[in-house]
Design a protein around this motif. Structure first.
Motif, short mmCIF file in Angstrom:
data_model
loop_
_atom_site.label_atom_id
_atom_site.label_comp_id
_atom_site.label_asym_id
_atom_site.label_seq_id
_atom_site.Cartn_x
_atom_site.Cartn_y
_atom_site.Cartn_z
N ILE A 1 0.82 -1.21 0.00
CA ILE A 1 0.00 0.00 0.00
C ILE A 1 0.85 1.26 0.00
N THR A 2 1.88 1.28 0.86
CA THR A 2 2.59 2.53 1.11
C THR A 2 4.04 2.55 0.63
N GLY A 3 4.57 1.38 0.30
CA GLY A 3 5.98 1.32 -0.08
C GLY A 3 6.90 1.13 1.11
N SER A 4 6.32 1.06 2.32
CA SER A 4 7.10 0.85 3.54
C SER A 4 6.39 -0.18 4.41
N SER A 5 7.16 -1.11 4.95
CA SER A 5 6.58 -2.16 5.78
C SER A 5 6.18 -1.69 7.17
N TYR B 1 -3.95 -4.50 13.00
CA TYR B 1 -4.17 -5.32 11.81
C TYR B 1 -5.33 -6.27 12.02
N ALA B 2 -6.19 -6.35 11.03
CA ALA B 2 -7.29 -7.33 11.01
C ALA B 2 -7.14 -8.14 9.73
N ARG C 1 -5.86 5.00 2.79
CA ARG C 1 -7.18 5.60 3.00
C ARG C 1 -8.06 4.77 3.92
N LYS C 2 -7.99 3.45 3.81
CA LYS C 2 -8.81 2.59 4.66
C LYS C 2 -8.50 2.83 6.14
N TYR D 1 -9.80 5.27 11.51
CA TYR D 1 -9.52 6.04 12.72
C TYR D 1 -10.44 7.25 12.85
N GLU D 2 -10.73 7.91 11.73
CA GLU D 2 -11.67 9.03 11.79
C GLU D 2 -13.04 8.56 12.26
N SER D 3 -13.46 7.37 11.82
CA SER D 3 -14.77 6.85 12.24
C SER D 3 -14.80 6.45 13.71
#
Length: 149
Positions: free
Chosen positions: A27-31, A77-78, A114-115, A120-122
């Motif tokens: 997703i981000t390019g970083s683990s 993580y889920a 984005r997920k 976290y916003e929710s």
């Protein structure tokens, strides 16, 4: 579902964290491995938790101390989406943080994830200025949630 405190060095914990690292890399390019040390959640006032569905480990999360009143959420993580695992884990971490005397949780994720940002916003986490090693890093977004009313 049950959530239990676990040692972050146990095989099921390591397996979940490795899965998370692989997903974050895509997703981000970083683990994210560089921002987490297993020893961080083996110290006083920290914890590592694993969620189970029918005895299968399906998620994890951790908190580590930042200072006397603030803890940082790490390695959320889920394995399965749409089952409420992330929500249950975060609720567990918040409850345990209160018991340990923390009044605030903070965390960092990547803007591109984005997920995670929406999750976290929710959960009533508010965006804050990037802290620590994330300051001046536009790819990062930081959040906090006050644990007292």
């Amino acid at each position: 579902m049950k959530i239990l405190k676990r040692d972050s060095n146990e095989p099921e914990a390591l397996e979940l964290m490795n899965e998370l690292s692989q997903i974050l890399e895509k997703i981000t390019g970083s683990s994210g491995r560089g921002s987490f040390n297993i020893e961080d959640v083996r110290s006083p006032r920290s914890l590592f938790a694993v969620a189970y569905l029918q005895e299968e480990a399906v998620g994890c999360g951790a908190i580590r101390p930042i200072d006397e009143t603030t803890a940082e959420v790490k390695r959320m993580y889920a394995r399965l989406s749409g089952k409420g695992i992330g929500s249950a884990l975060l609720n567990y971490l918040e409850t345990e943080a209160r018991k340990m005397g923390y009044t605030k949780l903070i965390l960092e994720t990547r803007v591109i994830n984005r997920k995670a940002v929406l999750f976290y916003e929710s959960k009533s986490y508010k965006r804050i200025q990037n802290y620590g090693k994330y300051a001046n890093r536009p790819e990062s977004v930081c959040f906090e949630k006050k644990l007292v009313d």
